[in-house]
Design a protein around this motif. Structure first.
Motif, PDB file in Angstrom:
ATOM      1  N   ARG A 166      -0.879  10.535  -5.301  1.00  0.00           N
ATOM      2  CA  ARG A 166      -1.880  11.417  -4.731  1.00  0.00           C
ATOM      3  C   ARG A 166      -2.521  12.261  -5.437  1.00  0.00           C
ATOM      4  O   ARG A 166      -3.851  12.435  -4.847  1.00  0.00           O
ATOM      5  CB  ARG A 166      -0.868  12.590  -3.920  1.00  0.00           C
ATOM      6  N   LEU A 167      -2.214  12.604  -6.803  1.00  0.00           N
ATOM      7  CA  LEU A 167      -2.920  13.476  -7.404  1.00  0.00           C
ATOM      8  C   LEU A 167      -4.596  12.181  -7.840  1.00  0.00           C
ATOM      9  O   LEU A 167      -6.016  13.296  -7.396  1.00  0.00           O
ATOM     10  CB  LEU A 167      -2.335  13.077  -8.841  1.00  0.00           C
ATOM     11  N   THR A 202       0.874  -1.696  -0.302  1.00  0.00           N
ATOM     12  CA  THR A 202      -0.278   0.427   0.091  1.00  0.00           C
ATOM     13  C   THR A 202       0.872   1.329   0.180  1.00  0.00           C
ATOM     14  O   THR A 202       0.382   1.713  -0.898  1.00  0.00           O
ATOM     15  CB  THR A 202      -1.106   0.227   0.805  1.00  0.00           C
ATOM     16  N   VAL A 203       2.155   1.235   0.792  1.00  0.00           N
ATOM     17  CA  VAL A 203       3.009   2.123   0.904  1.00  0.00           C
ATOM     18  C   VAL A 203       3.206   2.511  -0.747  1.00  0.00           C
ATOM     19  O   VAL A 203       3.430   3.629  -0.872  1.00  0.00           O
ATOM     20  CB  VAL A 203       3.733   2.244   2.086  1.00  0.00           C
ATOM     21  N   LEU A 204       3.567   1.500  -1.623  1.00  0.00           N
ATOM     22  CA  LEU A 204       4.733   1.770  -3.097  1.00  0.00           C
ATOM     23  C   LEU A 204       3.600   1.769  -3.259  1.00  0.00           C
ATOM     24  O   LEU A 204       3.538   2.837  -4.602  1.00  0.00           O
ATOM     25  CB  LEU A 204       5.273   0.298  -2.822  1.00  0.00           C
ATOM     26  N   ALA A 205       1.900   1.935  -3.657  1.00  0.00           N
ATOM     27  CA  ALA A 205       1.152   2.017  -4.404  1.00  0.00           C
ATOM     28  C   ALA A 205       1.153   3.532  -4.275  1.00  0.00           C
ATOM     29  O   ALA A 205       0.551   4.054  -4.910  1.00  0.00           O
ATOM     30  CB  ALA A 205      -0.233   1.105  -4.248  1.00  0.00           C
ATOM     31  N   LEU A 206       0.994   4.044  -2.604  1.00  0.00           N
ATOM     32  CA  LEU A 206       0.640   5.028  -2.871  1.00  0.00           C
ATOM     33  C   LEU A 206       1.734   6.476  -3.126  1.00  0.00           C
ATOM     34  O   LEU A 206       1.711   8.044  -2.746  1.00  0.00           O
ATOM     35  CB  LEU A 206      -0.238   5.488  -1.979  1.00  0.00           C
ATOM     36  N   LEU A 262      -6.373   5.949 -12.542  1.00  0.00           N
ATOM     37  CA  LEU A 262      -5.514   7.304 -12.543  1.00  0.00           C
ATOM     38  C   LEU A 262      -4.458   6.196 -11.823  1.00  0.00           C
ATOM     39  O   LEU A 262      -3.112   6.459 -11.895  1.00  0.00           O
ATOM     40  CB  LEU A 262      -5.996   8.148 -12.716  1.00  0.00           C
ATOM     41  N   LEU A 263      -5.029   5.813 -10.487  1.00  0.00           N
ATOM     42  CA  LEU A 263      -3.836   5.730  -9.650  1.00  0.00           C
ATOM     43  C   LEU A 263      -3.535   3.469  -9.794  1.00  0.00           C
ATOM     44  O   LEU A 263      -1.923   3.710  -9.651  1.00  0.00           O
ATOM     45  CB  LEU A 263      -4.773   4.975  -8.176  1.00  0.00           C
ATOM     46  N   SER A 264      -4.463   3.147 -10.640  1.00  0.00           N
ATOM     47  CA  SER A 264      -3.563   2.282 -11.248  1.00  0.00           C
ATOM     48  C   SER A 264      -2.234   1.878 -11.876  1.00  0.00           C
ATOM     49  O   SER A 264      -1.373   1.304 -11.475  1.00  0.00           O
ATOM     50  CB  SER A 264      -4.968   0.939 -12.007  1.00  0.00           C
ATOM     51  N   PHE A 265      -3.147   3.127 -12.635  1.00  0.00           N
ATOM     52  CA  PHE A 265      -1.686   2.980 -13.842  1.00  0.00           C
ATOM     53  C   PHE A 265      -0.740   3.660 -13.040  1.00  0.00           C
ATOM     54  O   PHE A 265       0.609   3.303 -13.414  1.00  0.00           O
ATOM     55  CB  PHE A 265      -2.374   4.138 -14.876  1.00  0.00           C
ATOM     56  N   ALA A 266      -0.795   4.575 -12.688  1.00  0.00           N
ATOM     57  CA  ALA A 266       0.208   5.131 -11.916  1.00  0.00           C
ATOM     58  C   ALA A 266       1.628   4.939 -10.920  1.00  0.00           C
ATOM     59  O   ALA A 266       2.305   4.357 -10.598  1.00  0.00           O
ATOM     60  CB  ALA A 266       0.079   6.586 -11.435  1.00  0.00           C
ATOM     61  N   ALA A 321     -10.325  11.747  -6.118  1.00  0.00           N
ATOM     62  CA  ALA A 321     -11.260  10.757  -5.103  1.00  0.00           C
ATOM     63  C   ALA A 321     -12.357  11.997  -4.386  1.00  0.00           C
ATOM     64  O   ALA A 321     -13.436  11.722  -4.672  1.00  0.00           O
ATOM     65  CB  ALA A 321     -10.517   9.606  -4.242  1.00  0.00           C
ATOM     66  N   GLY A 322     -11.632  12.642  -3.887  1.00  0.00           N
ATOM     67  CA  GLY A 322     -12.233  13.327  -3.010  1.00  0.00           C
ATOM     68  C   GLY A 322     -13.244  14.350  -3.822  1.00  0.00           C
ATOM     69  O   GLY A 322     -14.056  14.321  -3.377  1.00  0.00           O
ATOM     70  N   VAL A 323     -11.809  15.226  -4.912  1.00  0.00           N
ATOM     71  CA  VAL A 323     -13.273  15.432  -5.214  1.00  0.00           C
ATOM     72  C   VAL A 323     -14.627  14.733  -6.348  1.00  0.00           C
ATOM     73  O   VAL A 323     -16.052  15.912  -5.907  1.00  0.00           O
ATOM     74  CB  VAL A 323     -12.639  16.337  -6.665  1.00  0.00           C
ATOM     75  N   THR A 324     -14.276  14.300  -6.414  1.00  0.00           N
ATOM     76  CA  THR A 324     -15.169  13.366  -7.381  1.00  0.00           C
ATOM     77  C   THR A 324     -16.372  13.128  -5.765  1.00  0.00           C
ATOM     78  O   THR A 324     -17.750  12.889  -6.391  1.00  0.00           O
ATOM     79  CB  THR A 324     -14.783  12.241  -8.165  1.00  0.00           C
ATOM     80  N   THR A 325     -15.844  12.247  -4.567  1.00  0.00           N
ATOM     81  CA  THR A 325     -17.107  12.145  -4.243  1.00  0.00           C
ATOM     82  C   THR A 325     -17.634  13.768  -3.542  1.00  0.00           C
ATOM     83  O   THR A 325     -18.974  13.416  -3.270  1.00  0.00           O
ATOM     84  CB  THR A 325     -16.098  11.473  -2.495  1.00  0.00           C
TER      85      THR A 325
END
Length: 270
Positions: A32-33, A22-26, A79-83, A38-42
């Motif tokens: 972070r973008l 999880t640390v590596l993924a984020l 976006l998170l998956s690709f990045a 996700a925050g704006v969408t929610t």
């Protein structure tokens, strides 16, 4: 190497692998973008729900969790998956993360590393998408009390959380398998062929496949079927099982290809 990663690698592997992944993924600017998106969408979904609840007509509040799940998955989730997955295998090899993981896990080094990477990305995806869905669903339930749609909104929220879990468990290995060891152009082309091209050809696929299976010919459609089988007034256990089986097979194939890609990377250094 960042201190948080060193700390996780210093713990017992069986308790830290998902946290490490999880640390590596984020890590990085783009992940972070994705969290910001996700925050704006929610927030947009919550505001829209409150606006709809004030209308005198009967707004489809029971669909808000479902719409939020789709927007989060195919926006911030992609976006998170690709990045996170782009050249991750090569990057971990060059930065020594794999070697440190191997020093902690011994004979289970490869399997443990793959588990950390895939499970960590899946956990990050589900936390991001599922968190937004849960908040949007809760607001919809509160707003739907006067219309008597609380149960429908709750059922839709549960179905959307299952959708979020299915997206995370399937997209994480696919993204890692296709993007983890390839160039940027090659990886994106692979994702286009595997994920989005089948969706464009879905109408054609439905004509040649048996009727119950035609809607499962692409990842977006299979995920929609998984959720649709649990939605209010459309509960279908067999449809749910079919979608879950197809998604499970896709994830298993991706994991196998990911292991193959990792072995090819190892051969490059010999």
């Amino acid at each position: 190497m960042p201190a948080p990663i060193r700390n996780y690698l210093g713990q017992k592997p069986d308790r830290s692998l998902v946290a490490l992944g999880t640390v590596l993924a984020l890590g990085g600017t783009v992940p972070r973008l994705a969290l910001g998106v996700a925050g704006v969408t929610t927030l947009t979904a919550v505001v829209l729900t409150l606006v709809l609840a004030r209308l005198e007509s009967h707004p489809p509040l029971e669909l808000m969790a479902s719409l939020t799940a789709s927007a989060l998955a195919w926006g911030a989730g992609v976006l998170l998956s690709f990045a996170s997955a782009l050249q991750a295998l090569r990057r971990d090899r060059d930065e020594g993360i794999r070697q440190l993981a191997g020093a902690r896990t011994g004979e289970r080094a490869t399997a443990s590393y793959l588990w950390a990477r895939v499970a960590g990305l899946a956990a990050a995806l589900f936390a991001m998408i599922g968190g937004g869905v849960a908040l949007a669903g809760l607001v919809a339930m509160l707003a739907a009390r006067h219309a008597g749609l609380v149960f429908q909104c709750a059922q839709s929220t549960v179905a959307s959380l299952v959708y979020a879990a299915g997206f995370a468990v399937t997209m994480a290995p696919i993204a890692m398998a296709v993007l983890g060891a390839r160039s940027r152009a090659g990886g994106y082309f692979g994702v286009l062929v595997l994920v989005f091209l089948p969706e464009l050809l879905l109408e054609w696929s439905r004509k040649i496949l048996p009727e119950p299976w035609g809607e499962l010919a692409s990842l977006p459609s299979a995920l929609a079927s998984l959720r649709g089988a649990l939605m209010p007034e459309h509960v279908d256990a067999l449809r749910f099982v079919r979608a879950a089986v197809v998604l499970g097979i896709a994830a298993a194939i991706a994991l196998g290809w990911l292991a193959y890609q990792l072995s090819r990377l190892d051969e490059e250094r010999r």
